[in-house]
Scaffold this motif. Sequence first.
Motif, PDB file in Angstrom:
ATOM      1  N   GLU A   1       0.829  -1.211   0.000  1.00 36.07           N
ATOM      2  CA  GLU A   1       0.000   0.000   0.000  1.00 36.07           C
ATOM      3  C   GLU A   1       0.860   1.256   0.000  1.00 36.07           C
ATOM      4  O   GLU A   1       0.544   2.252  -0.676  1.00 36.07           O
ATOM      5  CB  GLU A   1      -0.922  -0.015   1.216  1.00 36.07           C
ATOM      6  CG  GLU A   1      -1.993  -1.098   1.192  1.00 36.07           C
ATOM      7  CD  GLU A   1      -2.932  -0.983   2.373  1.00 36.07           C
ATOM      8  OE1 GLU A   1      -3.409   0.139   2.640  1.00 36.07           O
ATOM      9  OE2 GLU A   1      -3.175  -2.001   3.037  1.00 36.07           O
TER      10      GLU A   1
ATOM     11  N   LYS B   1       0.871   4.205  -2.957  1.00 32.88           N
ATOM     12  CA  LYS B   1       0.587   5.617  -2.704  1.00 32.88           C
ATOM     13  C   LYS B   1       1.774   6.490  -3.098  1.00 32.88           C
ATOM     14  O   LYS B   1       1.595   7.617  -3.581  1.00 32.88           O
ATOM     15  CB  LYS B   1       0.220   5.814  -1.232  1.00 32.88           C
ATOM     16  CG  LYS B   1      -1.106   5.143  -0.858  1.00 32.88           C
ATOM     17  CD  LYS B   1      -1.524   5.445   0.550  1.00 32.88           C
ATOM     18  CE  LYS B   1      -2.808   4.700   0.891  1.00 32.88           C
ATOM     19  NZ  LYS B   1      -3.934   5.115   0.034  1.00 32.88           N
ATOM     20  N   GLU B   2       2.991   5.992  -2.895  1.00 34.63           N
ATOM     21  CA  GLU B   2       4.159   6.754  -3.343  1.00 34.63           C
ATOM     22  C   GLU B   2       4.191   6.854  -4.872  1.00 34.63           C
ATOM     23  O   GLU B   2       4.581   7.889  -5.426  1.00 34.63           O
ATOM     24  CB  GLU B   2       5.430   6.089  -2.819  1.00 34.63           C
ATOM     25  CG  GLU B   2       5.619   6.244  -1.311  1.00 34.63           C
ATOM     26  CD  GLU B   2       6.838   5.507  -0.795  1.00 34.63           C
ATOM     27  OE1 GLU B   2       7.356   4.644  -1.549  1.00 34.63           O
ATOM     28  OE2 GLU B   2       7.271   5.788   0.334  1.00 34.63           O
TER      29      GLU B   2
ATOM     30  N   ALA C   1       1.518   6.932  -6.712  1.00 37.23           N
ATOM     31  CA  ALA C   1       0.474   7.910  -7.043  1.00 37.23           C
ATOM     32  C   ALA C   1       1.003   9.335  -6.891  1.00 37.23           C
ATOM     33  O   ALA C   1       0.688  10.219  -7.703  1.00 37.23           O
ATOM     34  CB  ALA C   1      -0.747   7.689  -6.154  1.00 37.23           C
TER      35      ALA C   1
ATOM     36  N   LEU D   1      -2.286  12.057   0.476  1.00 36.88           N
ATOM     37  CA  LEU D   1      -1.529  10.828   0.242  1.00 36.88           C
ATOM     38  C   LEU D   1      -0.365  10.706   1.220  1.00 36.88           C
ATOM     39  O   LEU D   1      -0.100   9.616   1.750  1.00 36.88           O
ATOM     40  CB  LEU D   1      -1.010  10.798  -1.197  1.00 36.88           C
ATOM     41  CG  LEU D   1      -2.047  10.470  -2.282  1.00 36.88           C
ATOM     42  CD1 LEU D   1      -1.452  10.672  -3.664  1.00 36.88           C
ATOM     43  CD2 LEU D   1      -2.561   9.040  -2.130  1.00 36.88           C
TER      44      LEU D   1
ATOM     45  N   GLU E   1      -1.725   9.573   4.524  1.00 44.93           N
ATOM     46  CA  GLU E   1      -2.063   8.149   4.519  1.00 44.93           C
ATOM     47  C   GLU E   1      -0.807   7.280   4.585  1.00 44.93           C
ATOM     48  O   GLU E   1      -0.790   6.238   5.247  1.00 44.93           O
ATOM     49  CB  GLU E   1      -2.878   7.825   3.267  1.00 44.93           C
ATOM     50  CG  GLU E   1      -4.256   8.473   3.255  1.00 44.93           C
ATOM     51  CD  GLU E   1      -4.948   8.377   1.898  1.00 44.93           C
ATOM     52  OE1 GLU E   1      -4.334   7.785   0.973  1.00 44.93           O
ATOM     53  OE2 GLU E   1      -6.073   8.885   1.764  1.00 44.93           O
ATOM     54  N   ILE E   2       0.256   7.695   3.903  1.00 41.92           N
ATOM     55  CA  ILE E   2       1.516   6.959   3.964  1.00 41.92           C
ATOM     56  C   ILE E   2       2.062   6.954   5.387  1.00 41.92           C
ATOM     57  O   ILE E   2       2.571   5.934   5.880  1.00 41.92           O
ATOM     58  CB  ILE E   2       2.531   7.565   2.974  1.00 41.92           C
ATOM     59  CG1 ILE E   2       2.109   7.260   1.532  1.00 41.92           C
ATOM     60  CG2 ILE E   2       3.933   7.031   3.242  1.00 41.92           C
ATOM     61  CD1 ILE E   2       2.968   7.947   0.495  1.00 41.92           C
TER      62      ILE E   2
END
Length: 434
Positions: A334, A338-339, A341, A366, A369-370
């Motif tokens: 995950e 995200k990285e 994205a 993002l 969330e990371i």
Amino acid sequence: MRTVAYRYRDAIAPASPGWLEAVERVYTDVALPTEPGYRPERDRLLADLQTHPADRVLVDTLATLGNDPEEICSWVAAIEAAGAEVVTVESGAIASEGLLQGANLSVQQRRLRLREGHARRRLQALPPPGKPPYGYRRGQGRYLIDRATAPVVTAFVNEFLLYGSLRGAVRFIEGKLGKRISVSTGRRWLTHPVYRGDLKYQDGQVLRDTHAAIISREEAAQIDRLLRRNRPLPPRTAAAPRSLAGLVICQACRQPLTISKTTPKNTPRGQAKTYLYLRPSGCPKTPRCPALPYDEALNRIVAQICRELPQAVAQFTASIPPGAPAPGTGLQGEIAAKEAAIAQLPALEESGLLDAETLALRRYKLRGEISMLHQQLAQLPPVNLQELSQSVSIPQFWLDLSETERRFFFREFIREIQILRQENDWWVELVLVF
């Protein structure tokens, strides 16, 4: 009575308040720091009032209707001309000329401008306003390590990692470095993201690796483990000099066993020997449960750990289905997604699919969330649990440790030690963390 509402909120503001459920329709504009005058929903509200009149228009405060008093006055007049009253939810008052010219309006406008400024800083990953944390100074648009004060924080952290005592570390820096702080301040130094190189904003969002860290990631993980395992223990046993302090309970009377020292009478001076015992404090039984020799209890507990720990780890490992991925594999996937994205965002801006404001907001979310995924990853058990259990299952390993080192490993693997009794005999039962 027909009631509608208008809101002008920050892009990362919390969910809508409960009072909006009582209105027929809510017109909401999202604040764009670079374009404060862009309010399409406010224009739509006035147009709808011309065709579908309403009795009241609810707003959080009058400041939400415009960016300065003149603009607010003109919009209040336009809404009233359409036959609706403007009512502020904050004060419950109907807008009037006196209210518009009052001091409250300027205060509300100032608060709104401050919120917009804070939002801009969040989207640009800049430090929040206010005094920098102890150990840091401002410079180059971020926090920089202050060489005059950061060594105090480092010494405090090292002392806590060595002995596992929060109050002991507070006393240490006061005695050695002359820096007096409260226990709550010391806990904040240990746990606040800013000392780990992260920024935490008022909305609770955390962004990783925004500045130089005073506490490394490895030290932070160890601090979290120490605080977590010390939480269920009595406060004074967190850094007790003896490794069994706070862990042993008598199952017969359900009382904790405290450590006491005795010295035989009539012993020549200089030859006195101290004997340690585990005694149940506050034992309600008559006669009281007898004390246990500390060294004998320690040897039995070590032998019990060496027998039970490898079996417990083997059962824990066997409970994982064959071929199943490691617990952190999903979280790492995950994080990588995200990285990836985030890396695609500049291309989306160049193609015109995202504007600069939307791109900054998406990157901010993002990164938050990371950060949450990294926190979950840090709380997982070590991947080399099987090898570690084999290393600590040798009696000599435990006997060669100091009391401080032994206390560290005891609390890493043991939740509770129960003493079971039958007549004049007793034995040990362990409650492991697995």
